[in-house]
Design a protein around this motif. Structure first.
Motif, mmCIF file in Angstrom:
data_model
loop_
_atom_site.group_PDB
_atom_site.id
_atom_site.type_symbol
_atom_site.label_atom_id
_atom_site.label_comp_id
_atom_site.label_asym_id
_atom_site.label_seq_id
_atom_site.Cartn_x
_atom_site.Cartn_y
_atom_site.Cartn_z
ATOM 1 N N ARG A 129 0.834 -1.198 0.000
ATOM 2 C CA ARG A 129 0.000 0.000 0.000
ATOM 3 C C ARG A 129 0.875 1.257 0.000
ATOM 4 O O ARG A 129 1.905 1.305 0.673
ATOM 5 N N GLY A 130 0.431 2.278 -0.733
ATOM 6 C CA GLY A 130 1.203 3.518 -0.819
ATOM 7 C C GLY A 130 1.444 4.163 0.533
ATOM 8 O O GLY A 130 2.498 4.758 0.779
ATOM 9 N N GLY A 131 0.465 4.050 1.436
ATOM 10 C CA GLY A 131 0.601 4.647 2.757
ATOM 11 C C GLY A 131 1.624 3.978 3.627
ATOM 12 O O GLY A 131 2.014 4.538 4.666
ATOM 13 N N ASN A 132 2.094 2.778 3.252
ATOM 14 C CA ASN A 132 3.097 2.062 4.030
ATOM 15 C C ASN A 132 4.519 2.300 3.543
ATOM 16 O O ASN A 132 5.465 1.727 4.085
ATOM 17 N N LEU A 133 4.675 3.125 2.531
ATOM 18 C CA LEU A 133 6.002 3.471 2.027
ATOM 19 C C LEU A 133 6.597 4.601 2.852
ATOM 20 O O LEU A 133 5.883 5.399 3.461
ATOM 21 N N SER A 134 7.920 4.698 2.843
ATOM 22 C CA SER A 134 8.588 5.845 3.465
ATOM 23 C C SER A 134 8.343 7.092 2.627
ATOM 24 O O SER A 134 7.875 7.019 1.484
ATOM 25 N N GLY A 135 8.669 8.252 3.182
ATOM 26 C CA GLY A 135 8.484 9.502 2.446
ATOM 27 C C GLY A 135 9.251 9.520 1.140
ATOM 28 O O GLY A 135 8.733 9.953 0.101
ATOM 29 N N GLY A 136 10.472 9.045 1.156
ATOM 30 C CA GLY A 136 11.280 9.014 -0.060
ATOM 31 C C GLY A 136 10.723 8.065 -1.102
ATOM 32 O O GLY A 136 10.728 8.355 -2.306
ATOM 33 N N GLN A 137 10.225 6.912 -0.645
ATOM 34 C CA GLN A 137 9.628 5.960 -1.575
ATOM 35 C C GLN A 137 8.331 6.502 -2.165
ATOM 36 O O GLN A 137 8.051 6.312 -3.348
ATOM 37 N N GLN A 138 7.547 7.198 -1.354
ATOM 38 C CA GLN A 138 6.330 7.827 -1.867
ATOM 39 C C GLN A 138 6.658 8.885 -2.914
ATOM 40 O O GLN A 138 5.929 9.016 -3.905
ATOM 41 N N GLN A 139 7.740 9.629 -2.701
ATOM 42 C CA GLN A 139 8.108 10.640 -3.684
ATOM 43 C C GLN A 139 8.517 10.004 -5.000
ATOM 44 O O GLN A 139 8.158 10.502 -6.084
ATOM 45 N N GLN A 140 9.252 8.913 -4.931
ATOM 46 C CA GLN A 140 9.609 8.194 -6.152
ATOM 47 C C GLN A 140 8.346 7.686 -6.860
ATOM 48 O O GLN A 140 8.244 7.742 -8.091
ATOM 49 N N LEU A 141 7.392 7.195 -6.083
ATOM 50 C CA LEU A 141 6.123 6.726 -6.646
ATOM 51 C C LEU A 141 5.364 7.874 -7.314
ATOM 52 O O LEU A 141 4.808 7.712 -8.411
ATOM 53 N N ALA A 142 5.345 9.034 -6.670
ATOM 54 C CA ALA A 142 4.632 10.188 -7.232
ATOM 55 C C ALA A 142 5.257 10.639 -8.552
ATOM 56 O O ALA A 142 4.546 10.976 -9.512
ATOM 57 N N ILE A 143 6.582 10.650 -8.625
ATOM 58 C CA ILE A 143 7.259 11.047 -9.862
ATOM 59 C C ILE A 143 7.001 10.014 -10.958
ATOM 60 O O ILE A 143 6.695 10.358 -12.106
ATOM 61 N N ALA A 144 7.108 8.736 -10.604
ATOM 62 C CA ALA A 144 6.862 7.670 -11.581
ATOM 63 C C ALA A 144 5.433 7.744 -12.106
ATOM 64 O O ALA A 144 5.190 7.581 -13.312
ATOM 65 N N ARG A 145 4.475 7.980 -11.225
ATOM 66 C CA ARG A 145 3.073 8.090 -11.640
ATOM 67 C C ARG A 145 2.889 9.238 -12.631
ATOM 68 O O ARG A 145 2.181 9.103 -13.640
ATOM 69 N N ALA A 146 3.531 10.377 -12.361
ATOM 70 C CA ALA A 146 3.441 11.514 -13.283
ATOM 71 C C ALA A 146 4.072 11.193 -14.629
ATOM 72 O O ALA A 146 3.562 11.589 -15.683
ATOM 73 N N LEU A 147 5.170 10.454 -14.625
ATOM 74 C CA LEU A 147 5.844 10.108 -15.874
ATOM 75 C C LEU A 147 4.991 9.184 -16.739
ATOM 76 O O LEU A 147 5.091 9.204 -17.972
ATOM 77 N N LEU A 148 4.134 8.383 -16.104
ATOM 78 C CA LEU A 148 3.284 7.463 -16.855
ATOM 79 C C LEU A 148 2.187 8.179 -17.639
ATOM 80 O O LEU A 148 1.531 7.575 -18.486
ATOM 81 N N SER A 149 1.999 9.468 -17.377
ATOM 82 C CA SER A 149 1.073 10.253 -18.200
ATOM 83 C C SER A 149 1.733 10.721 -19.499
ATOM 84 O O SER A 149 1.094 11.377 -20.312
ATOM 85 N N GLU A 150 3.022 10.379 -19.657
ATOM 86 C CA GLU A 150 3.800 10.748 -20.851
ATOM 87 C C GLU A 150 3.797 12.260 -21.074
ATOM 88 O O GLU A 150 3.425 12.751 -22.151
ATOM 89 N N PRO A 151 4.243 13.019 -20.075
ATOM 90 C CA PRO A 151 4.169 14.482 -20.185
ATOM 91 C C PRO A 151 5.231 15.058 -21.115
ATOM 92 O O PRO A 151 6.291 14.469 -21.316
#
Length: 231
Positions: A129-151
């Protein structure tokens, strides 16, 4: 690629962004600097259409987008990593990532391998679950999620804030690599001057909702930092 001309952004009747004119060229890395409360986050929210009202012109690839809703701006090529990351805590890493694909021109059902090359830890934690990640891991997840929109342009709001130093360095390296090797344009809101100097082609300093100064990164002197950024 992105051009703002005389843009005002409003929270209700309050004008929080005032007559902002700013541009980002294709493949450019622009860092937006300023003290707390001067309008940096408001600038990103205005570009994305998240304000109560916005006047002036915002053009992406020559097309006016100021009248478009936020989801249409995302489809047009704006990717966003908000301050605080915006991870859905009860969704798994996989589910958070797949959400990002819905903003792409052709939504995918799978996560491409290059995302895990950028952020290997996410592959290991796909079922967590996203809420169980550390702050740094959540930030990596947030950046990866944004990249998947192919900006075409990636907007990031203080991505290194509150992150452990070893993860900060990884995030910085990924963003620089995406810009230098893959030509992804970046607008970064950041307080980390060292990162700004290392990564940016240009900078802009905001003060009271307006652009106080914009120049090549080599002009970001210690005197400017003392005058405009030190509290």
């Amino acid at each position: 690629m992105l051009e703002l001309s005389d843009v005002d952004g409003f929270y209700g009747r309050s004008r929080a962004l005032q007559s902002v004119s700013l541009s980002v060229r294709e493949g450019e890395f622009l860092t937006v600097l300023g003290r707390n409360g001067v309008g940096k986050t408001t600038l990103l929210r205005t570009i994305l259409g998240l304000m109560s009202r916005c006047t002036g012109s915002i053009r992406l690839d020559g097309a006016e987008i100021n009248s478009l809703p936020t989801h249409a701006r995302a489809r047009a090529g704006l990717g966003y990593v908000p301050q605080g990351r915006g991870i859905l805590p009860n969704f798994t890493v996989r589910e958070n990532l797949l959400l990002g694909t819905f903003a792409a021109e052709k939504p995918a059902r799978t996560i491409p391998d290059h995302i895990f090359e950028l952020f290997p830890i996410l592959k290991e934690f796909l079922g967590r679950r996203g809420g169980n990640l550390s702050g740094g891991q959540q930030q990596q997840l947030a950046i990866a999620r944004a990249l998947l929109s192919e900006p075409k342009i990636l907007l990031l709001d203080e991505p290194t804030e509150g992150i452990q130093p070893n993860i900060v360095e990884q995030i910085e390296d990924v963003l620089i690599d995406l810009n230098r090797k893959h030509g992804l344009a970046v607008i970064l809101v950041e307080q980390n001057i060292k990162f700004a100097r290392r990564a940016s082609h240009r900078f802009a300093i905001l003060n009271r909702g307006s652009v106080a100064l914009s120049d090549d990164i080599g002009a970001l002197s210690d005197d400017l930092i003392q005058s405009h950024l030190v509290v």
